[in-house]
Design an enzyme around this catalytic site. Structure first.
Site, PDB file in Angstrom:
ATOM      1  CE  LYS A 154       2.328 -17.920   1.028  1.00 25.82           C
ATOM      2  NZ  LYS A 154       1.439 -19.073   1.231  1.00 25.82           N
TER       3      LYS A 154
ATOM      4  CG  ASP B  93      -1.292 -19.830   3.001  1.00 22.04           C
ATOM      5  OD1 ASP B  93      -0.612 -19.482   3.980  1.00 22.04           O
ATOM      6  OD2 ASP B  93      -0.829 -20.524   2.083  1.00 22.04           O
TER       7      ASP B  93
ATOM      8  CG  ASP C 245      -7.545  -3.727   3.394  1.00 14.36           C
ATOM      9  OD1 ASP C 245      -8.609  -3.617   4.020  1.00 14.36           O
ATOM     10  OD2 ASP C 245      -7.343  -3.184   2.300  1.00 14.36           O
TER      11      ASP C 245
ATOM     12  CE1 TYR D 104      -3.042  -3.026   0.306  1.00 14.10           C
ATOM     13  CE2 TYR D 104      -4.384  -1.533   1.609  1.00 14.10           C
ATOM     14  CZ  TYR D 104      -4.234  -2.723   0.910  1.00 14.10           C
ATOM     15  OH  TYR D 104      -5.289  -3.599   0.829  1.00 14.10           O
TER      16      TYR D 104
END
Ligand code: NAD
Length: 367
Positions: free
Chosen positions: A197, A231, A255, A150
């Protein structure tokens, strides 16, 4: 799990010291109020009325931002809006529309950057009376608000490829991790889970995880720490959300997971939020401007109202925060004066009226 009685529902905010501390009882809190676009103005008005009915004295500084002011100022975020928030150090805002693909950049992202609102706080707690698959969700999402994908650094690479750059710094990662741990301490939570991740993005998410681990060491023995790959986290949250407490995430995962968490407790209409920095704090619902419902006195004011509860706590008005929160919960549990998304037929303003009646100790009068 920490016993229910041991913690506030929507809690105190670390990072910027509670602005407040009103020295004289009669002194009003000066707060910037930004109605926003779409359903924003109706929700902002309902929220202002309920907060005024709480007995806390407010002096509202009303300023407009978003689509509504584009024609007048040539920008959706005029300087005087930022100056107002800087001056008052606290704002509550309705959602603002962001055009997709082209047009002006997100006012929300610009505000967060201009004011250094580095922490996004989004509690997701089950509310009795709201239908959802779970009854005992009590999560707090702490999202890094300033960097990651972002950061807005993207460009075309020739005509057929585009590139967006993911920025993760040690300073911002340690700062958000510390915010999460301080929040956990201040609000008697017991565990912080870092979400990442780092198995694939070994450098960027690896640095985020390493920073969280560094900060976690300072809280060893007081606040438990663990990490999850994003995930897997999504699956865990829909299968056993009760196992999680405070989550700390880089911007993009934060988000997405905050909307997921909102879905676990009844949807966007009831999910509050806050953006907090060292100089200012801006309180806002997780949901957007829902243009299709605009001007119909139909949207659920709960999310912005509960953001107002977060604001009351930030201002040190703990007792008023409890009362407003309980009035919202009671009106929802009673189920008579709630909006369409909660299975009722009340309008935004009628739901606010019922909450105000509760605050005054009177039964709701909606038929
Ligand atoms: P949205 O949250 O506005 O609406 C999604 C759906 O959720 C709506 O159709 C509606 O059915 C429901 N909903 C949302 N809020 C509700 C409420 N208070 N009561 C009842 N139902 C409610 O999401 P969107 O359609 O993706 O976004 C619309 C605009 O809002 C976009 O321009 C987007 O950029 C902007 N947005 C702004 C903010 C913000 O200002 N903080 C946040 C998210 C989206």
């Amino acid at each position: 799990m920490v016993p229910e009685s041991g913690r506030s529902r929507l809690a105190e905010t670390p990072g910027s010291a509670p602005i407040v501390a009103r020295t004289m009882a009669a002194m009003a809190h000066r707060v910037t109020l930004i109605p926003g676009d779409g359903i924003g103005p109706e929700l902002a008005e309902a929220t202002r009325r309920v907060l005024d009915a709480s007995g806390v004295a407010f002096e509202w500084e009303l300023v407009d931002a978003g689509e509504a002011v584009m024609a007048r100022y040539g920008t959706p975020l005029p300087d005087h809006v930022i100056e107002s928030i800087r001056r008052n150090r606290v704002a509550i805002k309705g959602p603002i529309t962001t055009p997709v693909g082209s047009g002006f950049r997100s006012v929300n992202v610009a505000l967060r950057q201009a004011l250094g609102l580095y922490a996004s706080l989004r509690p997701a707690k089950s509310i009795p009376g709201i239908e959802s698959r779970y009854r005992d969700v009590d999560l707090v999402i702490v999202r890094e608000n300033t960097e990651d994908l972002y950061a807005g650094i993207e460009h075309m690479v020739g005509p057929d490829a585009a590139e967006s750059i993911k920025i993760i710094t040690r300073a911002a990662s340690e700062r958000i991790a510390r915010f999460a741990f301080e929040y956990a301490v201040a609000n008697r939570r017991h565990k912080v889970t870092a979400v990442h991740k780092a198995n694939i993005m070994k450098l960027t998410d690896g640095l985020f995880l390493e920073s969280c681990r560094t900060v976690a060491a300072d809280y060893a023995g007081r606040i438990e720490f663990e990490d999850r790959i994003v995930d897997n986290m999504c699956m865990q949250l829909v299968q056993k959300p009760e196992l999680y407490d405070v989550l700390v995430l880089p911007n993009l995962y934060g988000d997405i997971i905050s909307d997921l968490a909102a879905g676990l407790v009844g949807g966007l209409g009831v999910a509050p939020g806050a953006n907090i920095g060292t100089e200012a704090a801006v309180f806002e619902a997780v949901h957007g401007s829902a243009p299709k419902h605009a001007g119909q006195n139909k949207a659920n004011p709960t999310a912005l109202l509960l953001s107002g509860v977060l604001m009351l706590r930030h201002l040190g008005e703990l007792e008023a925060a409890e009362r407003v929160e309980q009035a919202v919960i009671d009106v929802i549990a009673e189920g008579r004066a709630v909006t369409y998304d909660l299975g009722g037929s009340a309008g935004t303003s009628e739901m606010a009226d019922a909450i105000i009646a509760r605050l005054a100790g009177a039964p709701a009068t909606i038929s």
